[in-house]
Write a protein that holds these residues in place. Structure first.
Motif, mmCIF file in Angstrom:
data_model
loop_
_atom_site.group_PDB
_atom_site.id
_atom_site.type_symbol
_atom_site.label_atom_id
_atom_site.label_comp_id
_atom_site.label_asym_id
_atom_site.label_seq_id
_atom_site.Cartn_x
_atom_site.Cartn_y
_atom_site.Cartn_z
ATOM 1 N N LEU A 114 0.729 -1.520 -0.100
ATOM 2 C CA LEU A 114 0.178 0.034 -0.206
ATOM 3 C C LEU A 114 0.863 1.164 0.157
ATOM 4 O O LEU A 114 0.912 1.975 -0.563
ATOM 5 C CB LEU A 114 -0.879 -0.030 1.198
ATOM 6 N N GLY A 115 1.618 0.965 0.704
ATOM 7 C CA GLY A 115 2.734 2.599 1.117
ATOM 8 C C GLY A 115 3.541 2.539 -0.511
ATOM 9 O O GLY A 115 3.792 3.828 -1.271
ATOM 10 N N ALA A 116 4.004 1.620 -0.884
ATOM 11 C CA ALA A 116 3.875 1.312 -1.649
ATOM 12 C C ALA A 116 3.564 2.038 -3.458
ATOM 13 O O ALA A 116 4.596 3.102 -4.145
ATOM 14 C CB ALA A 116 5.796 0.360 -2.401
ATOM 15 N N GLY A 117 2.276 1.386 -2.980
ATOM 16 C CA GLY A 117 1.526 2.482 -4.673
ATOM 17 C C GLY A 117 1.253 3.917 -4.088
ATOM 18 O O GLY A 117 1.134 4.787 -4.893
ATOM 19 N N VAL A 118 0.354 4.481 -3.197
ATOM 20 C CA VAL A 118 0.959 5.695 -2.757
ATOM 21 C C VAL A 118 1.875 6.910 -2.756
ATOM 22 O O VAL A 118 1.569 7.448 -3.455
ATOM 23 C CB VAL A 118 0.018 5.408 -0.905
ATOM 24 N N GLY A 119 2.587 6.262 -2.562
ATOM 25 C CA GLY A 119 4.042 7.133 -2.700
ATOM 26 C C GLY A 119 4.322 7.170 -4.786
ATOM 27 O O GLY A 119 4.418 8.002 -4.369
ATOM 28 N N LEU A 120 3.806 6.099 -5.277
ATOM 29 C CA LEU A 120 4.040 6.328 -6.706
ATOM 30 C C LEU A 120 3.775 6.795 -6.935
ATOM 31 O O LEU A 120 3.678 7.895 -7.997
ATOM 32 C CB LEU A 120 3.803 5.007 -7.477
ATOM 33 N N VAL A 121 2.123 6.994 -6.145
ATOM 34 C CA VAL A 121 0.973 7.901 -7.115
ATOM 35 C C VAL A 121 1.390 9.520 -6.626
ATOM 36 O O VAL A 121 0.843 10.708 -7.423
ATOM 37 C CB VAL A 121 -0.086 7.729 -6.575
ATOM 38 N N ILE A 122 1.979 9.797 -5.081
ATOM 39 C CA ILE A 122 2.291 11.341 -4.846
ATOM 40 C C ILE A 122 3.536 11.588 -6.185
ATOM 41 O O ILE A 122 3.711 12.798 -5.653
ATOM 42 C CB ILE A 122 2.332 11.011 -3.322
ATOM 43 N N ARG A 123 3.720 10.926 -5.569
ATOM 44 C CA ARG A 123 5.628 10.994 -6.395
ATOM 45 C C ARG A 123 5.954 11.424 -8.194
ATOM 46 O O ARG A 123 6.685 12.132 -8.250
ATOM 47 C CB ARG A 123 6.803 9.899 -6.962
ATOM 48 N N ASN A 124 4.378 11.010 -8.794
ATOM 49 C CA ASN A 124 3.704 11.076 -10.049
ATOM 50 C C ASN A 124 2.600 12.055 -9.968
ATOM 51 O O ASN A 124 1.442 12.727 -11.196
ATOM 52 C CB ASN A 124 3.526 10.195 -11.242
ATOM 53 N N GLY A 125 2.046 13.667 -9.079
ATOM 54 C CA GLY A 125 1.671 14.322 -9.411
ATOM 55 C C GLY A 125 0.154 14.049 -8.399
ATOM 56 O O GLY A 125 -0.017 15.751 -9.283
ATOM 57 N N GLY A 126 0.068 12.845 -7.938
ATOM 58 C CA GLY A 126 -1.634 12.580 -7.458
ATOM 59 C C GLY A 126 -1.346 12.563 -6.056
ATOM 60 O O GLY A 126 -0.958 12.497 -4.656
ATOM 61 N N ALA A 127 -2.664 11.885 -5.321
ATOM 62 C CA ALA A 127 -2.457 11.863 -4.474
ATOM 63 C C ALA A 127 -4.475 10.811 -3.780
ATOM 64 O O ALA A 127 -4.866 10.651 -5.114
ATOM 65 C CB ALA A 127 -3.560 12.928 -3.406
ATOM 66 N N LEU A 128 -4.150 9.840 -3.823
ATOM 67 C CA LEU A 128 -5.314 9.045 -2.865
ATOM 68 C C LEU A 128 -6.295 9.287 -1.545
ATOM 69 O O LEU A 128 -6.708 8.489 -1.004
ATOM 70 C CB LEU A 128 -5.015 7.274 -3.032
ATOM 71 N N ASP A 129 -5.569 9.936 -0.802
ATOM 72 C CA ASP A 129 -5.874 10.030 0.328
ATOM 73 C C ASP A 129 -6.307 11.833 0.811
ATOM 74 O O ASP A 129 -5.085 12.599 0.300
ATOM 75 C CB ASP A 129 -5.256 9.277 1.226
ATOM 76 N N GLY A 130 -7.330 12.314 0.808
ATOM 77 C CA GLY A 130 -7.637 13.965 1.389
ATOM 78 C C GLY A 130 -6.990 14.266 2.489
ATOM 79 O O GLY A 130 -6.621 15.529 2.455
ATOM 80 N N THR A 131 -6.209 13.365 3.079
ATOM 81 C CA THR A 131 -6.137 14.103 4.828
ATOM 82 C C THR A 131 -4.961 15.313 4.516
ATOM 83 O O THR A 131 -5.460 16.188 5.096
ATOM 84 C CB THR A 131 -6.122 12.658 5.782
ATOM 85 N N GLU A 132 -4.172 14.823 3.982
ATOM 86 C CA GLU A 132 -3.298 16.111 4.261
ATOM 87 C C GLU A 132 -3.036 17.238 3.100
ATOM 88 O O GLU A 132 -3.150 17.954 3.239
ATOM 89 C CB GLU A 132 -2.047 15.620 3.876
#
Length: 286
Positions: free
Chosen positions: A121-139
């Protein structure tokens, strides 16, 4: 007004391929590791999983609906590209999650599910963030609220997740909530690794009257280039030349020895760095 260059088609395509890959990894972690073992993550993903457990509304739909208001604020404060990339990533996760729901879980041991589910999960979310997106709006919510509240983003996210894991303890049980906390920790550390990379580098500031000799020794004995910064002493207001150099973690001991050999009274500040780009940093000679 200067016009910004548009993103090249190849870079755009590669970026969205990695976003799809990240969404697929997150979906696999959720459906094949976490959900079958009644384990959740923090943030909006965690809320969506709990509501999915309590209702008949699919996780993917919940993730999209709950994230939408946060992504709207992200669009207003971060930009259109972030909004589009995030919507794309969340919809991709929701669509990929549907066929995975029919696949048998990989493991039924909660501890193994926690560890490997958190890593994936961390690797997947990290890949999305690294490429300019997000899967979670908390931050995103944290960025907005911390402007008006006396908390940092990290503190807000932590408080937010305390309530989520407390809710999970009532819904899923205390033991599953504890596994969920461990999953969140593993996932967050993996996200940091994916975003920042594995390079463990240190930035060093050296203040010494022998800065010229120290700089030459660093270049000669360590193979690192350096930068001279000009400053002033705070007490005597006298001019000071400061050496700034970036080294790997394994080079820190040798650097300190080089400085000590020349000026045992030199003042050193060693700081963690997240990433190093450009220059000839990789081409050091030892």
């Amino acid at each position: 007004m200067k016009q910004h260059k548009k993103e090249k088609p190849l870079h755009f395509t590669i970026r969205y391929i990695f976003i799809i890959l990240g969404a697929a990894m997150a979906a696999a972690a959720i459906e094949l590791f976490l959900v079958p073992n009644s384990i959740i993550d923090g943030g909006i993903i965690g809320i969506s999983l709990i509501v999915d457990y309590l209702t008949v509304v699919p996780f993917g739909i919940l993730l999209v609906i709950i994230n939408l208001p946060f992504l709207y604020f992200g669009y207003k404060h971060i930009g259109r590209n972030f909004f589009i990339s995030s919507i794309f990533a969340i919809v991709a996760l929701a669509l990929i999650e549907i066929p995975l729901h029919r696949i048998e879980p990989f493991v039924e041991d909660p501890l193994l599910a926690t560890i490997f589910g958190g890593l994936l999960l961390g690797a997947g979310v990290g890949l999305v963030i690294r490429n300019g997106g997000a899967l979670d709006g908390t931050e995103i919510l944290g960025i907005l609220l911390t402007k008006k509240l006396p908390f940092s983003i990290g503190e807000f996210v932590m408080f937010f997740n305390v309530f989520i894991f407390g809710w999970a303890a009532f819904v899923l049980g205390i033991e599953q909530a504890m596994y969920s906390v461990l999953t969140y920790y593993i996932a967050s550390k993996t996200i940091d690794v994916v975003i920042q990379g594995l390079d463990d580098t240190k930035a060093v500031l050296i203040i010494s009257e022998e800065y010229e000799e120290i700089g030459l020794a660093i270049n000669d004995r360590l193979g690192r280039s350096f930068t001279k910064l000009h400053g002033k002493g705070g007490y005597l207001n006298s001019p000071k030349d400061i050496i700034y150099v970036v080294v790997t973690r394994l080079e820190i001991t040798k650097l300190k020895q080089i400085v000590a050999d020349i000026d045992s009274k030199a003042f050193l500040t060693i700081m963690d760095t997240q990433e190093v780009h450009g220059g000839t940093f990789k081409a050091a000679i030892h």
